[in-house]
Design an enzyme around this catalytic site. Sequence first.
Site, PDB file in Angstrom:
ATOM      1  N   LYS A 121      12.025 -16.323  -8.905  1.00 22.61           N
ATOM      2  CA  LYS A 121      11.488 -15.142  -9.589  1.00 22.61           C
ATOM      3  C   LYS A 121      10.603 -15.591 -10.764  1.00 22.61           C
ATOM      4  O   LYS A 121      11.028 -16.445 -11.554  1.00 22.61           O
ATOM      5  CB  LYS A 121      12.657 -14.293 -10.093  1.00 22.61           C
ATOM      6  CG  LYS A 121      12.239 -12.984 -10.698  1.00 22.61           C
ATOM      7  CD  LYS A 121      13.444 -12.160 -11.109  1.00 22.61           C
ATOM      8  CE  LYS A 121      12.991 -11.005 -11.974  1.00 22.61           C
ATOM      9  NZ  LYS A 121      14.096 -10.307 -12.609  1.00 22.61           N
TER      10      LYS A 121
ATOM     11  N   ALA B 179      -2.169   1.133  10.593  1.00 24.63           N
ATOM     12  CA  ALA B 179      -1.523   0.517   9.426  1.00 24.63           C
ATOM     13  C   ALA B 179      -2.478   0.379   8.252  1.00 24.63           C
ATOM     14  O   ALA B 179      -3.668   0.105   8.423  1.00 24.63           O
ATOM     15  CB  ALA B 179      -0.976  -0.858   9.808  1.00 24.63           C
TER      16      ALA B 179
ATOM     17  N   PRO C 238      -6.185 -11.508   7.509  1.00 16.01           N
ATOM     18  CA  PRO C 238      -7.027 -11.286   8.698  1.00 16.01           C
ATOM     19  C   PRO C 238      -7.264  -9.800   8.905  1.00 16.01           C
ATOM     20  O   PRO C 238      -6.391  -8.984   8.608  1.00 16.01           O
ATOM     21  CB  PRO C 238      -6.171 -11.852   9.853  1.00 16.01           C
ATOM     22  CG  PRO C 238      -4.780 -11.935   9.326  1.00 16.01           C
ATOM     23  CD  PRO C 238      -4.890 -12.094   7.832  1.00 16.01           C
ATOM     24  N   ASP C 239      -8.450  -9.440   9.384  1.00 14.00           N
ATOM     25  CA  ASP C 239      -8.717  -8.039   9.747  1.00 14.00           C
ATOM     26  C   ASP C 239      -8.285  -7.888  11.209  1.00 14.00           C
ATOM     27  O   ASP C 239      -9.001  -8.285  12.136  1.00 14.00           O
ATOM     28  CB  ASP C 239     -10.200  -7.702   9.558  1.00 14.00           C
ATOM     29  CG  ASP C 239     -10.449  -6.207   9.737  1.00 14.00           C
ATOM     30  OD1 ASP C 239      -9.823  -5.609  10.646  1.00 14.00           O
ATOM     31  OD2 ASP C 239     -11.240  -5.643   8.971  1.00 14.00           O
TER      32      ASP C 239
ATOM     33  N   LYS D 146     -17.032  -2.672  12.909  1.00 15.76           N
ATOM     34  CA  LYS D 146     -15.830  -3.198  13.575  1.00 15.76           C
ATOM     35  C   LYS D 146     -15.909  -3.039  15.091  1.00 15.76           C
ATOM     36  O   LYS D 146     -14.965  -3.393  15.803  1.00 15.76           O
ATOM     37  CB  LYS D 146     -14.568  -2.508  13.039  1.00 15.76           C
ATOM     38  CG  LYS D 146     -14.269  -2.823  11.568  1.00 15.76           C
ATOM     39  CD  LYS D 146     -12.797  -2.680  11.238  1.00 15.76           C
ATOM     40  CE  LYS D 146     -12.584  -2.751   9.737  1.00 15.76           C
ATOM     41  NZ  LYS D 146     -11.190  -2.949   9.354  1.00 15.76           N
TER      42      LYS D 146
ATOM     43  N   ASN E  21       0.847  -1.186   0.000  1.00 15.10           N
ATOM     44  CA  ASN E  21       0.000   0.000   0.000  1.00 15.10           C
ATOM     45  C   ASN E  21       0.882   1.235   0.000  1.00 15.10           C
ATOM     46  O   ASN E  21       1.994   1.190   0.515  1.00 15.10           O
ATOM     47  CB  ASN E  21      -0.817   0.043   1.290  1.00 15.10           C
ATOM     48  CG  ASN E  21      -2.019  -0.848   1.223  1.00 15.10           C
ATOM     49  OD1 ASN E  21      -2.868  -0.677   0.375  1.00 15.10           O
ATOM     50  ND2 ASN E  21      -2.077  -1.803   2.127  1.00 15.10           N
TER      51      ASN E  21
ATOM     52  N   ASP F   3      -5.257  -5.961   2.098  1.00 17.15           N
ATOM     53  CA  ASP F   3      -6.453  -6.784   2.319  1.00 17.15           C
ATOM     54  C   ASP F   3      -6.250  -8.221   1.832  1.00 17.15           C
ATOM     55  O   ASP F   3      -6.879  -9.143   2.330  1.00 17.15           O
ATOM     56  CB  ASP F   3      -7.653  -6.159   1.607  1.00 17.15           C
ATOM     57  CG  ASP F   3      -8.079  -4.862   2.290  1.00 17.15           C
ATOM     58  OD1 ASP F   3      -8.014  -4.817   3.532  1.00 17.15           O
ATOM     59  OD2 ASP F   3      -8.445  -3.910   1.592  1.00 17.15           O
TER      60      ASP F   3
HETATM   61  O1  C5P Z   1     -11.429  -2.284   6.683  1.00 14.41           O
HETATM   62  P1  C5P Z   1     -10.624  -1.086   6.347  1.00 14.41           P
HETATM   63  O2  C5P Z   1      -9.285  -1.409   5.767  1.00 14.41           O
HETATM   64  O3  C5P Z   1     -11.348  -0.055   5.536  1.00 14.41           O
HETATM   65  O4  C5P Z   1     -10.397  -0.394   7.781  1.00 14.41           O
HETATM   66  C1  C5P Z   1      -9.277   0.367   8.081  1.00 14.41           C
HETATM   67  C2  C5P Z   1      -8.920   0.173   9.509  1.00 14.41           C
HETATM   68  O5  C5P Z   1      -8.821  -1.202   9.828  1.00 14.41           O
HETATM   69  C3  C5P Z   1      -7.563   0.739   9.821  1.00 14.41           C
HETATM   70  O6  C5P Z   1      -7.600   1.178  11.165  1.00 14.41           O
HETATM   71  C4  C5P Z   1      -6.646  -0.444   9.643  1.00 14.41           C
HETATM   72  O7  C5P Z   1      -5.451  -0.333  10.382  1.00 14.41           O
HETATM   73  C5  C5P Z   1      -7.495  -1.609  10.111  1.00 14.41           C
HETATM   74  N1  C5P Z   1      -7.261  -2.869   9.394  1.00 14.41           N
HETATM   75  C6  C5P Z   1      -6.680  -3.953  10.038  1.00 14.41           C
HETATM   76  N2  C5P Z   1      -6.490  -5.123   9.386  1.00 14.41           N
HETATM   77  C7  C5P Z   1      -6.867  -5.265   8.088  1.00 14.41           C
HETATM   78  C8  C5P Z   1      -7.447  -4.193   7.412  1.00 14.41           C
HETATM   79  C9  C5P Z   1      -7.629  -3.010   8.080  1.00 14.41           C
HETATM   80  O8  C5P Z   1      -6.312  -3.824  11.207  1.00 14.41           O
HETATM   81  N3  C5P Z   1      -6.658  -6.412   7.484  1.00 14.41           N
END
Ligand code: C5P
Length: 393
Positions: free
Chosen positions: A289, A275, A305-306, A341, A210, A279
Amino acid sequence: MTELTGKTIVLGICGGIAAYKSAELVRLLGKAGAAVHVVMTENGARFVTPTTFQALSGNPVWTTPWDDRRANSMSHIELTRMADALLIAPASANMLAKLANGIADDLLSTLALARDCPLLVAPAMNRQMWNNPATQRNVRQLEADGIALIGPDSGSQACGEVGEGRMSEPDTIREALTVFLQPKPLAGKTVVMTAGPTYEPIDPVRGITNISSGKMGYALARALAMAGARVQLISGPVSLPTPWGVERTDVRTAQEMHLAVMQHVGQADIFIGVAAVADYRAVQVSTEKIKKSADTLSIELVRNPDILAEVAALPAAPLCVGFAAESQNLDEYAERKLKTKNLRMVVGNLVQNAMGGDNTQVVLYDAQGRHPVEPGSKQTVAGRIVAHLTNML
Ligand code: C5P
């Protein structure tokens, strides 16, 4: 307004070659807004003349208790009465020994004994002098007496030897003093937070990432540490220095970040996900490579994982704060994130206002609604986010 505006610092300078760095320190403290009054020991004044410090600080320099520029020869008492801190940099081994034992045989050591303000010392000496059991005993005594130590650092020394005992760099000393002097509304709180991007490898030389400089997260980590919190920063790959007092764990991928967060979050009162976590990651990471052959190439991706959502769903979850960097419909997405969340606060910003730069514009969302924050540098905005967080607590 700068971070030391309105603060008065008495800077003590002992005999040591590091005294030349104190000239830069005076300049940095002045630039940060502090009024600096320099006191030199007799040996300190042999390394750099008082004239240099007078010119840099714009104030008279003091070297002896018998100075009739002060009525009644009371400079040993009066100088620290107007000070927010007495900082001794460099502090020689001899000065540490005197401070640890309450010896007052010159202006600086007498000031230290008679002071009613905090004392910070930045030791500077040869590595053998630093490691000598007598010095180490004195250092332990100083810490027990509530005196703050800055450094020393390790590295090459003026005597040609290499080891521990170099005075910390002027900018590190300025930063340590700045952190020390700020109010501590978050004292006793532990914050675990993430910052920077993650990097998801595809093969040994390529990956998905990113655009995140990490600047906002690092500014927030610094503001939290300044407010007295213990800060554990789990950082993706960035090229930023660790803020003073912050404990940092470096990770590369979202899975590594997830693991590190889960290892630390048990101790957290607050968790902040800054961070920009990728995704998705590649299902298969090629060990070699990938060569270009076909016209198209498909890489199968799987969800990461979120981290934030998982932390917020823990049975004894800390207070959770998320970030929402959006390119449109900020209010709608940020408010949805707050609910889905299960967060206590979301910091929202439009990506076009902040990415990579030093300034930002954010809106805070919580159960009370929407709170626009005055735009400014990421550091100033971080301070305002911490103030809002402190009020919520
Ligand atoms: O779900 P989204 O990416 O839009 O949400 C952003 C928030 O979720 C940020 O605070 C980011 O650090 C956190 N996040 C996370 N793990 C992920 C995706 C987002 O902790 N896999």
